[in-house]
Design an enzyme around this catalytic site. Structure first.
Site, PDB file in Angstrom:
ATOM      1  N   TYR A 144      16.505  20.063  -9.673  1.00  0.00           N
ATOM      2  CA  TYR A 144      15.813  18.853 -10.129  1.00  0.00           C
ATOM      3  C   TYR A 144      16.420  17.662  -9.405  1.00  0.00           C
ATOM      4  CZ  TYR A 144      14.338  15.029 -13.241  1.00  0.00           C
ATOM      5  OH  TYR A 144      13.813  13.867 -13.751  1.00  0.00           O
ATOM      6  N   ASP A 239      22.281  16.508  -3.393  1.00  0.00           N
ATOM      7  CA  ASP A 239      22.073  15.729  -4.607  1.00  0.00           C
ATOM      8  C   ASP A 239      23.241  16.033  -5.534  1.00  0.00           C
ATOM      9  OD1 ASP A 239      21.387  14.697  -7.035  1.00  0.00           O
ATOM     10  OD2 ASP A 239      19.330  15.478  -7.036  1.00  0.00           O
ATOM     11  N   LYS A 267      24.637   9.081 -12.526  1.00  0.00           N
ATOM     12  CA  LYS A 267      25.349   9.494 -13.747  1.00  0.00           C
ATOM     13  C   LYS A 267      26.791   8.956 -13.819  1.00  0.00           C
ATOM     14  CE  LYS A 267      21.964  12.821 -14.957  1.00  0.00           C
ATOM     15  NZ  LYS A 267      21.219  13.819 -14.212  1.00  0.00           N
TER      16      LYS A 267
HETATM   17  C1  LIG Z   1      19.840  13.405 -13.520  1.00  0.00           C
HETATM   18  C2  LIG Z   1      19.572  13.835 -12.155  1.00  0.00           C
HETATM   19  C3  LIG Z   1      18.707  13.127 -11.306  1.00  0.00           C
HETATM   20  C4  LIG Z   1      17.907  11.954 -11.788  1.00  0.00           C
HETATM   21  O1  LIG Z   1      18.727  10.900 -12.184  1.00  0.00           O
HETATM   22  P1  LIG Z   1      18.107   9.778 -13.160  1.00  0.00           P
HETATM   23  O2  LIG Z   1      19.220   8.792 -13.295  1.00  0.00           O
HETATM   24  O3  LIG Z   1      17.746  10.479 -14.428  1.00  0.00           O
HETATM   25  O4  LIG Z   1      16.928   9.213 -12.482  1.00  0.00           O
HETATM   26  C5  LIG Z   1      18.576  13.540 -10.003  1.00  0.00           C
HETATM   27  N1  LIG Z   1      19.252  14.607  -9.543  1.00  0.00           N
HETATM   28  C6  LIG Z   1      20.080  15.315 -10.321  1.00  0.00           C
HETATM   29  C7  LIG Z   1      20.830  16.460  -9.732  1.00  0.00           C
HETATM   30  C8  LIG Z   1      20.264  14.963 -11.650  1.00  0.00           C
HETATM   31  O5  LIG Z   1      21.065  15.701 -12.419  1.00  0.00           O
END
Ligand SMILES: *Cc1c(COP(=O)(O)O)cnc(C)c1O
Length: 429
Positions: A144, A239, A267
């Protein structure tokens, strides 16, 4: 536990907010019951509007590595707030946070701050396309990357395919350049490069996929992705929105020994305020506006309060803090594994440091999304409800990981393990 006030606020919210929430997984749709309204939170504990206290293993879905309302983070944000909440102009906090990010991610020469993980990945993808002059992306089933149009895709039939938009509202053309491969399958990626090699701008992956269970990847697999990208002049985007700053030994890139071209963060980097970031070596970053032609901007980017929360969060993440996170993770593992064993392993614990996931079923935890049993949610929703009644809050979805914070104590962890034992007994497992 009574949830009279929570339930009545939820009823009211349904008139004003879609499904009563501002982010879908909060709606508790895949587990029993209604969402819980929080009144306040401190350390490892949240207090709901009915006065119930819960030990929180969600921690705002990852940002709160030091728990809720950490006094030093609150103090720092409060100090900064006296001097202005948003400047729309440069300030020293941006430099300070960028220096700290670079220390952890040495292959980043330059950093760009944004306001969410989604924005970070979306911008990283644009930069990769702008830098390479190519359009195609490869992403992986079970990763994701936020709700980025071009990455909101499911694989079609077949193993490695063109993506099909996983949400209405995304034009076919937008995902026509997104290719999807299963995780842990290098041949699928080779096949896509054989077919589209010259057109692929980037391979985008969570090096530690943590949004569809915790699907730990073999390091050789990640290293092969690096080789394939190099061979074809594609960029590798990691990511690390969840994995960044989670581990003592550095980024997940350091742990697996594979350096990406661009890294996306979020995060933990904002410590509970909205921050995302992406960065790469200078040669790539200088394609970005105002130095280069790839445009990306943000009214609240580099917000002073958000930078302050990030700086203090990272400063509190010293060796001792990481050792504590690992120690707590080990305590969880030592306590939970024999309990699961005793109940015939209805699920398995997967753990990396302070991240954990209950993998459904008794077999070895999978490295691919399609190997997660499709009825994962049924067992989990009973476990979730049972733990909640005993005062322990896990994510309201079988596919979300749990987060341990530096402020959890041994009893929070051991208490959760004991509650799990009781819940599984009640479920006659
Ligand atoms: C949470 C998350 C996102 C999205 O971040 P948001 O701050 O919710 O937009 C993208 N990539 C990964 C791996 C995530 O865990």
């Amino acid at each position: 536990m009574q949830r009279v006030n929570s339930n009545s606020l939820h009823e009211e919210a349904l008139n004003h907010l879609v499904g009563g929430v501002n982010s879908p997984v909060r709606a508790f749709k895949s587990v029993h019951g209604n969402p819980i309204y929080f009144e306040s939170a401190s350390g490892a504990i949240v207090t709901d509007v009915d006065g119930n206290e819960l030990v929180d293993f969600v921690q705002s879905w990852g940002p709160l590595i030091h728990g809720h309302s950490h006094p030093k983070i609150i103090e720092m944000v409060y100090q900064k707030m006296q001097k202005g909440t948003s400047f729309g102009a440069p300030h020293i906090g941006e430099i300070e946070l960028a220096k700290r990010v670079k220390k952890r991610f040495p292959y980043m020469d330059k950093v760009r701050f944004v306001s969410s993980g989604t924005e970070a990945v979306m911008s990283a993808v644009r930069l990769a396309r702008g830098y390479t002059g190519k359009d195609f992306l490869i992403k992986f089933e079970g990763c994701y990357h936020g709700h980025v149009d071009s990455l909101m895709v499911n694989s079609g039939s077949g193993l490695a395919t063109f993506g099909i938009a996983s949400s209405p509202g995304i034009p076919k053309d937008t995902v026509a350049t997104t290719l999807v491969a299963p995780l842990d399958d290098i041949e699928a990626v080779e096949y896509l490069f054989d077919e589209h090699g010259d057109e692929i701008a980037a391979v985008v992956i969570e090096p530690l996929p943590a949004n569809n269970g915790l699907l730990v990847q073999r390091h050789e697999y990640l290293s092969k992705l690096r080789d394939i990208c190099d061979k074809h002049g594609a960029l590798l985007i990691f990511d690390e929105v969840i994995s960044g700053f989670r581990f003592k030994d550095g980024s997940y890139a350091d742990i697996c020994g594979v350096a990406p071209d661009i890294t996306a963060l979020g995060k933990v980097i904002g410590g509970g305020l909205p921050v995302g970031a992406y960065g790469a070596r200078s040669e790539i970053m200088q394609k970005l506006s105002p130095l280069g032609p790839v445009y990306q901007a943000g009214t609240l980017s580099g917000n002073p309060l958000a930078m302050a929360a990030g700086i203090m969060t990272l400063d509190l993440l010293d060796g001792e803090a990481y050792d504590r996170l690992e120690e707590l993770g080990q305590i969880l593992q030592n306590a939970v594994e024999p309990i699961l064993e005793k109940h015939g392993n209805p699920m398995r614990l997967v753990r990396m440091g302070s991240l954990f996931w209950f993998s459904p079923g008794s077999s070895k935890p999978p490295a691919r999304a399609d190997l997660i049993p499709s009825d994962a949610g049924k067992l989990y929703s009973d476990v979730h409800k049972g733990l909640l009644e005993k005062g322990y809050m896990l994510a309201p979805s079988a596919y979300e990981v749990g987060f341990i914070a530096t402020v959890h104590d041994n009893n929070h962890i051991l208490g959760m393990a004991q509650a799990l034992d009781e819940v599984l007994t009640e479920m006659e497992l």
